[in-house]
Design a protein around this motif. Structure first.
Motif, PDB file in Angstrom:
ATOM      1  N   LYS A  80       0.822  -1.356   0.062  1.00 37.12           N
ATOM      2  CA  LYS A  80       0.050  -0.127   0.188  1.00 37.12           C
ATOM      3  C   LYS A  80       0.793   1.434  -0.052  1.00 37.12           C
ATOM      4  O   LYS A  80       0.229   2.363  -0.718  1.00 37.12           O
ATOM      5  CB  LYS A  80      -0.954  -0.106   1.240  1.00 37.12           C
ATOM      6  N   SER A 149      -4.448   0.056  -9.079  1.00 37.01           N
ATOM      7  CA  SER A 149      -4.456   0.254  -7.653  1.00 37.01           C
ATOM      8  C   SER A 149      -4.787   1.908  -7.384  1.00 37.01           C
ATOM      9  O   SER A 149      -5.567   2.506  -6.695  1.00 37.01           O
ATOM     10  CB  SER A 149      -3.827  -0.306  -6.683  1.00 37.01           C
ATOM     11  N   ASP A 154     -12.146   3.366  -5.057  1.00 38.95           N
ATOM     12  CA  ASP A 154     -12.619   2.348  -3.664  1.00 38.95           C
ATOM     13  C   ASP A 154     -11.075   2.006  -3.277  1.00 38.95           C
ATOM     14  O   ASP A 154     -10.538   1.018  -3.812  1.00 38.95           O
ATOM     15  CB  ASP A 154     -13.593   1.577  -4.060  1.00 38.95           C
ATOM     16  N   LYS A 155     -10.821   2.353  -2.111  1.00 37.82           N
ATOM     17  CA  LYS A 155      -9.474   1.922  -1.381  1.00 37.82           C
ATOM     18  C   LYS A 155      -9.540   0.585  -1.115  1.00 37.82           C
ATOM     19  O   LYS A 155      -8.545  -0.172  -1.097  1.00 37.82           O
ATOM     20  CB  LYS A 155      -9.204   2.985  -0.146  1.00 37.82           C
ATOM     21  N   ASN A 156     -10.691   0.188  -0.668  1.00 36.67           N
ATOM     22  CA  ASN A 156     -10.860  -1.314  -0.198  1.00 36.67           C
ATOM     23  C   ASN A 156     -10.597  -2.139  -1.594  1.00 36.67           C
ATOM     24  O   ASN A 156     -10.131  -3.169  -1.585  1.00 36.67           O
ATOM     25  CB  ASN A 156     -12.235  -1.722   0.391  1.00 36.67           C
ATOM     26  N   ASP A 159      -7.041  -2.302  -2.327  1.00 38.10           N
ATOM     27  CA  ASP A 159      -6.332  -2.963  -1.362  1.00 38.10           C
ATOM     28  C   ASP A 159      -6.525  -4.505  -1.701  1.00 38.10           C
ATOM     29  O   ASP A 159      -5.570  -5.361  -1.505  1.00 38.10           O
ATOM     30  CB  ASP A 159      -6.685  -2.968   0.037  1.00 38.10           C
ATOM     31  N   GLU A 160      -7.628  -4.857  -1.976  1.00 40.16           N
ATOM     32  CA  GLU A 160      -7.916  -6.392  -2.766  1.00 40.16           C
ATOM     33  C   GLU A 160      -7.139  -6.596  -3.952  1.00 40.16           C
ATOM     34  O   GLU A 160      -6.603  -7.814  -3.819  1.00 40.16           O
ATOM     35  CB  GLU A 160      -9.528  -6.524  -2.730  1.00 40.16           C
TER      36      GLU A 160
END
Length: 181
Positions: A80, A149, A154-156, A159-160
């Motif tokens: 990240k 990314s 959408d950060k989630n 991350d996924e």
């Protein structure tokens, strides 16, 4: 040059203006021409620096996991922190599209860095069969995953994506080549 290199990684090659760069560097606009022939010269040099700085980071990343240097590289690249700090991240992500449309100097610098990374990744594999193709797949997945990314809202989901690509690359790398045929 470090400031321009960070700007190129963050904003690409079309956005940073000479006046803004000089102001941030504490130099006058007129002083620019003492150091560079043109804006294109500055961008070319900054891009080359940004690309080359990645080699040392990639090499350090392979030492993060003594048992599996490739996994260490994957984890560091798909972190990240890498996604969230493009100014110090891999310039292959930021400069890919620009290199495709850029002049020969940018294309050459980009290609040199791609070849350097491929050599580094290839050297991590003890099995010489298909290592170049596997390195190409790995590098393409790494760069593509960070690019996507950074681009999604959408950060989630972001991350996924990083986690899933890391897991799949490590799983793929742990399989014997005969199992992949």
């Amino acid at each position: 040059m470090q400031l321009a290199s960070r700007k190129v990684r963050t904003e690409g090659v079309t956005r940073p203006g000479v006046a803004d760069l000089m102001n941030e560097a504490g130099l006058t606009h007129g002083g620019f021409y003492k150091h560079f022939a043109s804006r294109d010269d500055l961008i070319a040099q900054a891009s080359a620096v940004a690309l080359a700085e990645g080699t040392a980071k990639m090499e350090r990343a392979t030492h993060k996991n003594d048992e599996d240097p490739r996994a260490g590289l994957i984890d560091a690249y798909l972190a990240k922190l890498h996604r969230d700090t493009p100014s110090t991240g891999c310039a292959l992500v930021t400069l890919g599209a620009a290199a495709g449309r850029g002049d020969q100097h940018l294309k050459d610098a980009y290609e040199e860095q791609v070849r350097t990374y491929l050599e580094l990744i290839t050297g991590l594999n003890d099995d010489t069969e298909n290592t170049r193709a596997e390195a190409m797949l790995t590098l393409s997945a790494l760069v593509g995953a960070v690019l996507i990314s950074r681009a999604v809202a959408d950060k989630n989901f972001s991350d996924e994506l990083l986690q899933a690509v890391a897991e799949q690359l490590k799983r793929y790398g742990s399989q014997a080549p005969s199992a992949l045929a």
